[in-house]
Design a protein around this motif. Structure first.
Motif, mmCIF file in Angstrom:
data_model
loop_
_atom_site.group_PDB
_atom_site.id
_atom_site.type_symbol
_atom_site.label_atom_id
_atom_site.label_comp_id
_atom_site.label_asym_id
_atom_site.label_seq_id
_atom_site.Cartn_x
_atom_site.Cartn_y
_atom_site.Cartn_z
ATOM 1 N N LEU A 75 15.508 0.506 4.590
ATOM 2 C CA LEU A 75 14.302 1.579 4.741
ATOM 3 C C LEU A 75 13.040 0.845 4.579
ATOM 4 O O LEU A 75 12.050 1.150 5.340
ATOM 5 C CB LEU A 75 14.740 2.506 3.435
ATOM 6 C CG LEU A 75 13.782 3.765 3.445
ATOM 7 C CD1 LEU A 75 14.262 4.422 4.344
ATOM 8 C CD2 LEU A 75 14.032 4.527 2.021
ATOM 9 N N CYS A 76 13.059 -0.350 3.930
ATOM 10 C CA CYS A 76 11.685 -1.066 4.037
ATOM 11 C C CYS A 76 11.314 -1.573 5.423
ATOM 12 O O CYS A 76 10.116 -1.277 5.897
ATOM 13 C CB CYS A 76 11.950 -2.365 3.120
ATOM 14 S SG CYS A 76 11.607 -2.216 1.375
ATOM 15 N N GLU A 78 12.452 0.033 8.286
ATOM 16 C CA GLU A 78 11.915 1.014 9.076
ATOM 17 C C GLU A 78 10.570 1.392 8.632
ATOM 18 O O GLU A 78 9.738 1.652 9.450
ATOM 19 C CB GLU A 78 12.792 2.119 8.788
ATOM 20 C CG GLU A 78 12.671 3.129 9.729
ATOM 21 C CD GLU A 78 13.635 4.384 9.419
ATOM 22 O OE1 GLU A 78 13.596 5.389 9.878
ATOM 23 O OE2 GLU A 78 14.789 4.002 8.724
ATOM 24 N N ASN A 79 9.966 1.369 7.496
ATOM 25 C CA ASN A 79 8.856 1.745 7.070
ATOM 26 C C ASN A 79 7.784 0.727 7.690
ATOM 27 O O ASN A 79 6.570 1.186 8.136
ATOM 28 C CB ASN A 79 8.565 1.788 5.521
ATOM 29 C CG ASN A 79 9.022 3.030 5.213
ATOM 30 O OD1 ASN A 79 9.739 3.930 5.634
ATOM 31 N ND2 ASN A 79 8.979 3.194 3.654
#
Lengths: 192, 415
Positions: A75-76, A78-79
């Protein structure tokens, strides 16, 4: 006799301990952990209990922890990618703004000004050639001819001009006058 | 191990060699094998202790038999437990299997239903059912029981974890009961005996008779057993406790970590939402700017094109204007030739009329002689006549043309 007593109590301890485990820790997790820990020696177990780093290392190797860390990392990542893409749009926006400004202030303004100038010329030209203008022109010409006729008539009364010459000239002027008058009347009544 | 062997061996030799009412009822040719089995058993499992006791059959007969009393070690979920059991060597042993009973304490309950232990505590396993003389023995039996109990424990505790602290100090008092065995056997034995077992009064005196002469020999025997058990237990106990503590620690930490990660994930998801909104906003902005640019380009092209068109028009019409009209009436043309003739005749007629009027004025003022006046009037009238005659002809021609036009229309209507 005493041996039996001791054994019984030990069993009691084990049974209670097992029961206690079951109530606090999920069976699947406990079974997995016990299977891993059972293979370790007493020294290794003591080290796990006393040494914080060793324990953390053991905890990190746990499957559940790995899964959570992986999801978090994904998720990191992707952000970061989204943020990077957003930042890369800034030069594009700046470029578009500059182009817009240039076209607005230079090319378009100049072209518009030239067009306005030509429009003005066109209007003047059309004005000079409009039907209304022509009618006014004819009226003006009629007035001029009328005035000229009157002057000529005055001259003959004052005996300043020969009768023959007067007649020729006067007739010509009146013919022109009436011709203009008839055309003016026709033009006004027509559906131009 | 060397120490208990002589003591236990002496005990067995003494029991097996006895005669008379107190003798054990085993056949002479099997006593040696029984001795071997019990010696091997105590060597392999020090927690089991050979004894003699009175066994009462269902039909009421009482008989003095050998038994092994103590605990069987069992491993369940990585933890070692001890199951209390009593193994009776029946009269027909070893040709027939012994009777094994689970012997729960006050704090334990027999699990029911259990595939290998009935509610009375009697144990039934394939090894016992398939007992074969002379190969079957007590050591293999105990190993087999340990495996079966490990898969499915027959006992569980009805007490809370607190009593667990008791077993630890118990190994220490083990020697204490030995000096005073007399008061212990009756109450504990009676309480823990299964329904099929009972202690008769004759058994009690027998037990009482034995302790005095053997008080000293059994004393060294339990001590080594206790010591061995004690040596093994601390390690196992520590390992079990360590594993339990680590399991709980890992569980707690994993739960805490999950909570932390969930919070982080929530924050990251919110951030992702914001970033995506900004991405959409930026894309929309860029698209709008591009569209505005295109519109601006189109407007520029339109302006340039209009400029070219106007320049062309002005170029053409500029020439026309320069060649412009000298007389304004030239801008208008008559519809046809007849109309033009009519216009010219009418204008001339009116002009002559004005001229005649002017002559009259001049004559009245005395500007012209009478004779010239008459001559001029005649000439002008003559000219006027010609113009009027021509006008009359033209009018007739126009009328005829109009009639013809109407006739043509009427004919068309008729078709």
């Amino acid at each position: 006799m005493s041996t039996k007593f001791r054994g019984s109590q030990e069993h009691q301890h084990g049974s209670s301990s097992s029961s206690s485990n079951t109530s606090h820790v999920p069976p699947a997790q406990a079974a997995g952990l016990v299977a891993i820990l059972k293979d370790k020696s007493v020294d290794e177990l003591r080290k796990l209990l006393s040494n914080k780093d060793v324990y953390q290392q053991f905890l990190s190797s746990h499957d559940e922890v790995k899964i959570q860390n992986n999801v978090n990392d994904d998720l990191c990542k992707e952000n970061l990618q989204l943020a990077d893409e957003n930042l890369r749009k800034e030069p594009r926006v700046v470029e578009l703004r500059n182009q817009y400004k240039i076209i607005c202030t230079t090319e378009l303004a100049v072209a518009q000004e030239k067009l306005n100038e030509l429009e003005k010329q066109k209007e003047e030209m059309l004005k000079l050639n409009s039907p209304l203008y022509l009618l006014q022109w004819i009226q003006e010409a009629m007035n001029n001819t009328e005035e000229e006729s009157e002057n000529l008539h005055q001259q003959v009364l004052d005996r300043e001009i020969d009768l023959g010459a007067f007649l020729q000239k006067y007739k010509k002027l009146r013919t022109a006058y009436h011709r203009k008058s008839l055309i003016h009347l026709a033009a006004r009544t027509s559906n131009i | 191990m060397v120490q208990p062997a002589p003591a236990m061996t002496q005990f067995l030799n003494s029991v097996l060699s006895q005669r008379g009412p107190s003798a054990v009822p085993y056949s002479e040719d099997t006593k040696w094998l029984i001795r071997q089995h019990l010696v091997a058993l105590t060597t392999a499992f020090p927690s089991l202790e050979p004894k003699t006791a009175s066994f009462t059959h269902n039909d009421g007969r009482s008989v003095n038999l050998l038994q092994a009393d103590g605990t069987i070690p069992m491993t369940f979920q990585g933890v070692t437990y001890n199951i209390p059991v009593v193994i009776w060597l029946m009269e027909s042993y070893p040709r027939h299997p012994p009777c094994v009973y689970v012997n729960p304490t006050r704090d334990m309950i027999i699990k029911r239903p259990h595939p290998h232990v009935n509610p009375s505590g009697l144990v039934s396993v394939p090894y016992l059912q398939n007992w074969t003389y002379p190969s079957s023995n007590l050591v293999d039996l105990i190993l087999n029981l340990s495996l079966h109990f490990g898969r499915d424990p027959p006992l569980y505790s009805q007490r809370r974890p607190n009593p667990n602290t008791n077993p630890n100090p118990n190994p220490n008092p083990n020697p204490n009961p030995n000096p005073t065995p007399h008061p212990h056997p009756p109450p504990n034995y009676g309480n823990s005996s299964p329904s099929n077992l009972s202690s008769s009064s004759s058994g009690y005196p027998h037990a009482h008779a034995h302790p005095p002469p053997r008080t000293y020999p059994p004393s060294p025997y339990p001590a080594p057993s206790s010591r061995v058990q004690s040596t093994e237990d601390p390690s196992e106990v520590f390992k079990r406790n360590a594993i339990n503590k680590l399991v709980e620690m890992v569980h707690g930490d994993v739960a805490a970590l999950r909570k932390t990660r969930e919070d982080e994930m929530e924050g990251l998801f919110s951030l992702q939402g914001v970033l995506k909104q900004r991405e959409e906003s930026l894309n929309r902005g860029v698209k709008e700017m591009q569209q505005e640019m295109e519109a601006l380009e189109q407007q520029l092209q339109m302006v340039l094109m209009n400029t070219d068109v106007l320049e062309g028009w002005l170029r053409d019409n500029q020439g026309k204007k320069m060649a412009g009209l000298e007389n304004p009436e030239d801008a208008f043309e008559c519809a046809d030739v007849l109309s033009k003739q009519m216009l010219d005749c009418t204008a001339a007629d009116l002009a002559i009329e004005d001229t005649l009027y002017a002559l009259d004025k001049a004559l009245q003022v005395g500007g012209v002689p009478f004779d010239q006046y008459l001559r001029s009037v005649r000439a002008l009238s003559r000219e006027q006549f010609f113009h009027r005659a021509t006008a009359a002809k033209v009018r007739a021609a126009q009328l005829q043309a109009q009639v013809a036009n109407m006739a043509a229309r009427s004919q068309h209507y008729g078709c």
